[in-house]
Design an enzyme around this catalytic site. Structure first.
Site, PDB file in Angstrom:
ATOM      1  N   GLY A   1       0.807  -1.209   0.000  1.00 46.82           N
ATOM      2  CA  GLY A   1       0.000   0.000   0.000  1.00 46.82           C
ATOM      3  C   GLY A   1       0.844   1.264   0.000  1.00 46.82           C
ATOM      4  CB  SER A   2       0.076   4.614   1.284  1.00 40.95           C
ATOM      5  OG  SER A   2      -1.088   4.768   0.499  1.00 40.95           O
TER       6      SER A   2
END
Length: 484
Positions: A213-214
């Site tokens: 993810g981020s």
């Protein structure tokens, strides 16, 4: 001697020679193969004829050996706080092949390593006294991670950025290695563990790569700064919000629709975790440059030994621009282990240099003499010190007032990055929660880098976030590592 007798004699002689050749072959070639066969019970009898050497954590043994009753295997392995250290020790079983450190150093721990033999041992062909494995694990950090993860399914790793020493390796749910040590009871325990849908035998800290993810936005930001695409984390980017993925009509939005993500700087984009900024940044850089930076941090390395072989974290190839955009936010086919994301934060915290991570400090003989020392680990420059300093500044903004405020540690400077990775088709399943960070004590100078991945928890889907689930675990680990 008539012709018939002569022929019979020659034939008999050939049979005897054939038998001698076969006996010699079995003794000197097949004999070793038979001796090494995993199903040869004599090997287990020999291995467990005496106590094994031990695995040391924080100056004390977390393993032991105890006599058995009514068995030709005289001793069996025991574990202290087995579930706490299972992701480090693995298990040594009378019935199954050893794993983790137990497997890697099995020769040392059972006394068959040639480096353990004295002159007398060599002359008498006696098994030497077993050696010990001294780990880099900090028991306080290990316990903090284990207790903070609790009943959540996930993994966590802590690394000293300056030395590369791995301070914690935790995977939950865990298991008690002692349940597998006795040949008489290991079968039922094995069946129970392998049929458990929660997969407690999987080492999620080192061998369970999932979309980061981020948290992967740190890698993209590093590539952009090193490439000169942006001169600093405070230079505004050209990033429309929403961002339409190239070649599609699909708009990529942000978790917070009110976040100031339009043309945001790298600092602001990390603070609010702006997808539009890093998706477009990845496309502008191109997959090759992002991949090059990812591989500097350790992605696509299929021989990352710490000394347990870590599963490969992947940055993909041969993508179209829309797929490249998704990799910019740690999606599409990007995967990472908690170890890998801890390495990203460690390199940034250490001025851009990554010291090789390792969780064994030394191996010794029974008397404590060092046979091999691993603490003089090599390092390599991942990014320049200037880039590292800028990323540190931006990561500290994330923790001070951005999406990572739950990782704040009193008396320490903390920088971090949250991540919430989509899971399942059309994000239909509960997302993975990530947090990677570093902490630096304001008084002692101690440093630590951590990464936490929560694969599953009891939280409602709407409450799953890196800050909500993973950051508190990271905070507990950093507090334990940085305490005076």
């Amino acid at each position: 001697m008539n012709k018939t007798i002569r022929r019979a004699s020659v034939f008999s002689l050939l049979l005897v020679l054939a038998l001698l050749v076969r006996a010699t072959w079995v003794q000197f070639y097949d004999g070793q193969a038979l001796a090494d066969d995993k199903d040869n019970r004599r090997n287990a009898i020999e291995t467990y004829s005496a106590p094994l050497g031990n695995i040391i954590v924080g100056g004390r043994s977390v393993t032991g050996s105890t006599p058995t009753k009514k068995s030709d295997l005289k001793y069996k392995r025991t574990y202290t706080d087995g579930a706490l250290y299972a992701a480090v020790t693995g298990y040594a079983s009378q019935a199954y092949a050893p794993t983790q450190l137990e497997g890697i150093y099995s020769d040392l721990l059972n006394g068959t390593d040639s480096r353990l033999k004295s002159v007398m041992d060599t002359l008498t062909n006696q098994r030497a006294e077993p050696g010990n494995v001294v780990t880099t694990i900090d028991p306080d950090v290990q316990k903090a991670a284990y207790e903070a993860l609790g009943d959540k399914k996930g993994g966590a790793v802590a690394v000293d950025p300056k030395t590369g020493k791995i301070l914690a390796v935790v995977s939950t749910p865990s298991y008690n290695p002692s349940s597998l040590t006795d040949a008489n009871t290991a079968g039922s325990a094995w069946q129970k563990l392998t049929s458990d849908p929660e997969k407690p035998l999987v080492n999620r800290a080192l061998r369970q790569p999932l979309p980061p993810g981020s948290t992967f936005k740190l890698v993209v930001a590093a590539a952009a700064l090193e490439d000169g695409l942006y001169s600093s984390v405070d230079e505004r980017t050209d990033s429309p919000d929403p961002y339409t993925l190239p070649g599609t009509s699909r708009d990529l939005t942000n978790e917070n629709p009110n976040a100031p993500c339009t043309n945001a700087t790298i600092r602001t984009a990390l603070e609010y975790s702006c997808n539009n900024v890093f998706a477009k940044m990845a496309v502008k850089l191109g997959q090759d440059k992002v991949k090059e930076m990812a591989e500097k941090f350790g992605f696509n390395d299929d021989k990352l030994d710490v000394p347990v072989r870590a599963y490969t974290s992947v940055y993909p190839s041969d993508m179209d621009p829309s797929q490249t955009a998704l990799t910019g936010i740690g999606q599409f086919d990007v995967t990472a282990t908690p170890l890998q994301m801890a390495m990203v934060s460690a390199a940034i915290a250490n001025g851009g240099k990554l010291v090789s991570p390792h969780m064994v400090s030394q191996i010794t003989n029974s008397g404590g003499d060092v046979l091999e020392d691993y603490d003089d680990a090599g390092s390599k420059e991942i990014v320049s010190s200037s880039t590292a300093e800028q990323l540190q500044s931006a990561m500290e903004t994330v923790v001070n007032k951005g999406t990572g405020t739950n990782a704040q540690v009193p008396g320490a400077t903390v920088g971090g990055k949250t991540g919430t990775a989509q899971h399942g088709e059309n994000n239909s399943q509960v997302p993975y929660a990530w947090f990677t960070s570093y902490g630096k004590s304001d008084s002692s100078g101690k440093e630590v880098a951590v990464a936490v991945m929560v694969e599953q928890s009891d939280a409602a889907r709407s409450e799953v976030s890196g800050n909500g689930l993973a950051a508190p675990v990271a905070k507990a680990m950093m507090q334990a590592a940085l305490k005076d």
